[in-house]
Write an enzyme that holds these catalytic residues in place. Structure first.
Site, PDB file in Angstrom:
ATOM      1  N   GLU A  36       0.846  -1.194   0.000  1.00  0.00           N
ATOM      2  CA  GLU A  36       0.000   0.000   0.000  1.00  0.00           C
ATOM      3  C   GLU A  36       0.884   1.248   0.000  1.00  0.00           C
ATOM      4  O   GLU A  36       1.816   1.367   0.802  1.00  0.00           O
ATOM      5  CB  GLU A  36      -0.917  -0.004   1.222  1.00  0.00           C
ATOM      6  N   ARG A 109     -17.872   4.333   4.664  1.00  0.00           N
ATOM      7  CA  ARG A 109     -16.801   3.685   3.910  1.00  0.00           C
ATOM      8  C   ARG A 109     -15.637   3.248   4.808  1.00  0.00           C
ATOM      9  O   ARG A 109     -15.068   2.172   4.630  1.00  0.00           O
ATOM     10  CB  ARG A 109     -16.301   4.634   2.815  1.00  0.00           C
ATOM     11  N   ARG A 199     -20.085  16.438  -3.444  1.00  0.00           N
ATOM     12  CA  ARG A 199     -20.319  15.517  -2.328  1.00  0.00           C
ATOM     13  C   ARG A 199     -20.357  16.280  -1.017  1.00  0.00           C
ATOM     14  O   ARG A 199     -19.588  17.223  -0.806  1.00  0.00           O
ATOM     15  CB  ARG A 199     -19.225  14.447  -2.267  1.00  0.00           C
ATOM     16  N   ASP A 313     -11.187  -1.271  -9.605  1.00  0.00           N
ATOM     17  CA  ASP A 313     -11.118  -0.084 -10.456  1.00  0.00           C
ATOM     18  C   ASP A 313      -9.947  -0.116 -11.419  1.00  0.00           C
ATOM     19  O   ASP A 313      -9.975   0.549 -12.454  1.00  0.00           O
ATOM     20  CB  ASP A 313     -11.031   1.175  -9.593  1.00  0.00           C
ATOM     21  N   ALA A 326     -17.843  -0.970  -5.682  1.00  0.00           N
ATOM     22  CA  ALA A 326     -17.323  -1.778  -4.575  1.00  0.00           C
ATOM     23  C   ALA A 326     -17.761  -3.231  -4.722  1.00  0.00           C
ATOM     24  O   ALA A 326     -16.963  -4.151  -4.515  1.00  0.00           O
ATOM     25  CB  ALA A 326     -17.799  -1.210  -3.238  1.00  0.00           C
TER      26      ALA A 326
END
Length: 421
Positions: A36, A109, A199, A313, A326
């Site tokens: 990551e 999330r 958003r 993605d 998702a």
């Protein structure tokens, strides 16, 4: 490191990467490493929706009980999206309702990602590892090169590194050069859909008795629509307001890499000026909104090459208009984990090909349908404003949720694998 183990490197620790790492880590014959780029696992955005199909995968993986603890809603066959025509003055009108099979289950999330993190064994995650490139060695293994100057090795690399995927870029460039296919280079970069999304989050206390707290809402207008639903167990309303310039579909986004920027509530309200009063009331209560340029990929002709696989993605980054991003990433992970769990080094190529044959047609279909759905909500599809045919067509867009089952897809990938190995 045991040489008998299948070494799987997962590039990217988002929802898709962790959804793959957790089931793979249960296999004693597989060594899993998650690389990551950030310093910790984290998700961008507030709300995430899944459907009963994805919930079934959680049940099959033994994760449903823990996800239930952080869910903001219970599966309910009466729950779906209420559609309103909202750009016609102070009083809009209801024109459609789409019920989901067993409803949609909503999460914050970050809480959603946390469940995967809690099930990840120690020593699997490696932070601060931004992949720069990879190299295929003569023995078929893969060397990974990171921005901090370190390297690692694996038998198979899975690119879960998002819509701007480094893995996808190299995979397509290598394939284009090896096979003389310059057309593949046009598929590397995500393309702007012509849509921006505003958003924001609103405390439920500021929207007493507002319809969004009772049921997910879809407020529709020409070239614009708003999705709003509650999260955090009804304490917060998540709002995503879309505005599209159809002529800019596939154009280069003016902001280049600045896809997410802050904006003012005045900009949001001005964009939706003249919409029905419930919409105006809601948008006025958004503090600190952000503006997102909605990008998506063109459909890829393959997800796998030379023991490198794409998922989530990185493989099929899509518009959010079906709430499927998702779920599709998790289904990729479920199918890939299923087939890798029975693979060996000698059958690895067959396993990856079986994954591609199973997932590519489905995910590419959902990607295309997500584009089409956004046009439907904004009356830019072939159905125009013909509500009597548009409504059923919108419902049809979700047929992929019930056209098969996760168990059936798992059986399919294993059957294909047996025929290839």
């Amino acid at each position: 490191m045991s040489e008998s183990k299948l070494r799987v490197a997962i590039c990217g620790g988002g929802i898709g990467g962790l959804a793959l790492a957790v089931p793979l880590s249960k296999h004693k014959n597989i060594q899993v490493d998650v690389y990551e780029a950030a310093g910790r696992f984290a998700e961008i955005g507030a709300g995430v929706m899944i459907w009963a199909r994805t919930w079934r995968i959680f049940e099959l993986l033994g994760l449903a009980e823990d996800f239930a603890k952080v869910a903001d809603s219970e599966p309910d066959p009466a729950v779906g999206f209420n559609y309103r025509r909202s750009d016609v003055g102070a009083n809009g009108f209801h024109w459609n309702f789409v019920s989901m099979p067993y409803g949609c289950i909503r999460f914050h999330r970050a809480h959603f990602l946390d469940v995967f993190v809690e099930h990840l064994p120690p020593d699997v995650a490696h932070f601060g590892k931004r992949l720069v490139s990879y190299e295929r060695r003569e023995d078929g293994d893969i060397s990974l090169n990171f921005a901090d100057g370190t390297s690692a090795e694996c038998n198979v690399l899975v690119g879960c590194d998002g819509i701007k995927s480094v893995v996808r870029g190299q995979l397509l460039r290598d394939k284009a050069e090896a096979e003389g296919r310059p057309d593949l280079l046009a598929l590397i970069e995500p393309r702007w859909s012509g849509t921006v999304a505003y958003r924001g989050l609103i405390p439920a206390t500021e929207l007493p008795k507002h319809e969004t707290l009772a049921s997910p809402m879809m407020y529709c207008g020409q070239d614009k629509h708003i999705v709003a639903y509650s999260i955090s167990r009804g304490h917060i309303c998540n709002v995503v307001a879309f505005a599209t310039e159809p002529k800019n579909e596939d154009a280069e986004f003016p902001g280049k890499d600045q896809w997410v920027t802050p904006c003012t509530k005045e900009e949001v309200s001005k964009c939706f000026a003249g919409w029905e009063s419930d919409v105006g009331e809601m948008l006025e209560r958004i503090d600190n909104p952000t503006k997102w340029a909605i990008h998506r990929l063109h459909r890829l002709p393959f997800y796998v090459a030379n023991r490198v696989a794409l998922m989530g993605d990185a493989a099929h980054g899509m518009c959010p208009h079906l709430g499927a991003g998702a779920g599709q990433a998790i289904e990729d992970a479920f199918i890939l984990a299923t087939v890798l769990g029975v693979a060996t080094r000698s059958t690895l190529d067959a396993a990856l090909e079986a994954y591609e044959q199973t997932r590519l047609p489905v995910a590419n279909h959902v990607l295309k349908s997500s584009d089409e759905s956004g046009k439907m909500y904004e009356f830019n599809s072939s159905f125009g404003e013909q509500y009597e045919t548009l409504g059923p067509a919108i419902k049809h867009q979700w047929d992929f949720l019930t056209s098969s089952t996760p168990e059936g897809e798992a059986e399919k990938v294993l059957s294909i694998f047996e025929g290839l190995k």
